[in-house]
Design an enzyme around this catalytic site. Structure first.
Site, mmCIF file in Angstrom:
data_model
loop_
_atom_site.group_PDB
_atom_site.id
_atom_site.type_symbol
_atom_site.label_atom_id
_atom_site.label_comp_id
_atom_site.label_asym_id
_atom_site.label_seq_id
_atom_site.Cartn_x
_atom_site.Cartn_y
_atom_site.Cartn_z
ATOM 1 N N GLY A 35 0.796 -1.221 0.000
ATOM 2 C CA GLY A 35 0.000 0.000 0.000
ATOM 3 C C GLY A 35 0.835 1.280 0.000
ATOM 4 C CD GLU A 36 5.723 1.623 2.926
ATOM 5 O OE1 GLU A 36 6.729 1.666 2.175
ATOM 6 O OE2 GLU A 36 5.797 1.430 4.144
ATOM 7 C CG ASP A 163 -25.117 22.791 10.886
ATOM 8 O OD1 ASP A 163 -24.719 23.902 10.492
ATOM 9 O OD2 ASP A 163 -24.560 21.720 10.571
ATOM 10 C CE LYS A 187 -25.701 18.828 12.168
ATOM 11 N NZ LYS A 187 -24.820 18.666 11.008
ATOM 12 N NE ARG A 189 -22.643 15.491 12.925
ATOM 13 C CZ ARG A 189 -22.887 14.815 11.803
ATOM 14 N NH1 ARG A 189 -22.908 13.500 11.824
ATOM 15 N NH2 ARG A 189 -23.112 15.440 10.673
ATOM 16 C CG ASP A 214 -23.942 21.730 5.539
ATOM 17 O OD1 ASP A 214 -23.169 22.541 6.077
ATOM 18 O OD2 ASP A 214 -24.375 20.719 6.134
ATOM 19 C CB THR A 222 -26.655 17.098 7.963
ATOM 20 O OG1 THR A 222 -25.743 16.629 8.950
ATOM 21 C CG2 THR A 222 -26.970 18.560 8.221
HETATM 22 C C1 R5P Z 1 -21.204 19.819 9.984
HETATM 23 O O1 R5P Z 1 -21.098 20.725 10.771
HETATM 24 C C2 R5P Z 1 -21.049 20.015 8.507
HETATM 25 O O2 R5P Z 1 -21.245 21.348 8.132
HETATM 26 C C3 R5P Z 1 -22.021 19.137 7.725
HETATM 27 O O3 R5P Z 1 -23.325 19.515 8.078
HETATM 28 C C4 R5P Z 1 -21.832 17.690 8.071
HETATM 29 O O4 R5P Z 1 -20.498 17.348 8.034
HETATM 30 C C5 R5P Z 1 -22.604 16.798 7.115
HETATM 31 O O5 R5P Z 1 -22.422 15.478 7.519
HETATM 32 P P1 R5P Z 1 -23.485 14.357 7.198
HETATM 33 O O6 R5P Z 1 -23.777 14.441 5.717
HETATM 34 O O7 R5P Z 1 -22.779 13.087 7.578
HETATM 35 O O8 R5P Z 1 -24.674 14.587 8.042
#
Ligand code: R5P
Length: 293
Positions: A35-36, A163, A187, A189, A214, A222
């Site tokens: 893998g290197e 978020d 949101k 997490r 985003d 998300t």
């Molecule tokens: C988090 O703060 C980022 O801005 C994205 O909202 C996040 O990384 C998205 O991750 P996922 O698609 O796994 O929910």
């Protein structure tokens, strides 16, 4: 100027080289059985300004190593300057300590990158406003938001941050679109399990097209939990925009089977054919990169 590509996103490097009318330079990337990787620059680069295109997207570790070795090969071959175009910077979400005892992974990779002899770094839509402070070398921090502007219809639509962390981004895009209205989702997490939930919404989305924006889509969760909340709150339909298509795990199925009507991303990360789906649209950052080199 000479442009080289690692193996992470050759299609993007090819587009950039086409924009600049400079053919891609030749670099040999050989992977040993363990893998290197062994890197060899095949072109003459003495006293040349060189560019390496290599997002450090998954597999981040391997893509980082390849980038470090290409930079090292160029430096040892006498390049005058080396610009690393890293459209997606791996490990950027671990940019500080969230819980006691954690490593600041991003700081480690940035320090290593800066020790390779690279002269300048170009990145897109870094996860947090604090990240540029980690760099001692010149950093060109570009955004895909101006590219999204031409793809967003303002009529009866509202921007939505999925978020709280995305408020700055959504305000910036709203300004670019002549102060388009925006809403924000709260949101949660769970750091241990990664489970996400959309808890609340501030703003009125009733009867409107909700456009969630985003920095990246990883698992897609998300965006999916966000879209469900928006529809529950009366949105007519949901479209999503994100700069980086990280697309991990079963994100393709999750997004395909969601109520989201369209997923627009950029080519900061190469999306292989098996991860593409019908609702997906990809906008290229190649013009922006070429203009800023
Ligand atoms: C988090 O703060 C980022 O801005 C994205 O909202 C996040 O990384 C998205 O991750 P996922 O698609 O796994 O929910």
């Amino acid at each position: 100027m000479k442009i080289f590509s690692g193996s992470a996103n050759r299609p993007l490097a090819q587009k950039i080289s086409k924009e600049l009318k400079i053919p891609l330079g030749k670099v040999e990337i050989f992977t040993f059985a363990d893998g290197e990787k062994r890197i060899r620059i095949l072109d003459k680069v003495l006293e040349e300004d060189c560019v390496v295109v290599q997002p450090t997207s998954p597999p981040a570790d391997s893509n980082y190593m390849e980038l470090f070795f290409i930079i090292d090969g160029l430096k040892r071959s006498g390049a005058r300057s080396i610009t690393a175009v890293i459209p997606y910077l791996g490990y950027q979400r671990q940019d500080h300590i969230f819980r006691d005892g954690e490593a600041v992974s991003l700081e480690v990779v940035v320090e290593t990158l800066q020790s390779t002899g690279v002269s300048k770094i170009m990145c897109f839509d870094l996860h947090s406003i604090k990240i540029p402070e980690l760099f001692r070398l010149p950093l060109v921090h570009l955004s895909a938001l101006p590219l999204f502007v031409n793809h967003i219809k303002k009529d009866n639509s509202i921007l939505v941050s999925p978020d709280m962390g995305g408020i700055r981004r959504i305000k910036e895009l709203s300004e670019l679109l002549g102060n388009m209205p925006y809403a924000v989702i709260e949101k949660n997490r769970d750091l241990a399990t990664g489970k996400v939930e959309a808890v609340d919404l501030s703003g009125d989305v009733k009867g409107k097209t909700a456009i969630m924006v985003d920095d990246m889509i990883s698992t897609g969760r998300t965006m999916v939990v966000g879209s469900k909340l928006l529809l529950k709150k009366g949105a007519k339909k949901v479209l999503v925009f994100a700069t980086h298509p990280v697309f991990s795990d079963d994100s393709k199925e999750i997004l395909e089977n969601s109520p989201i009507e369209k997923v627009v991303v950029c080519d900061t990360i190469n999306v292989p054919a098996e991860k593409k789906f019908k609702k997906l649209e990809i906008i290229s950052i190649s013009g922006l990169v070429a203009k800023n080199l």
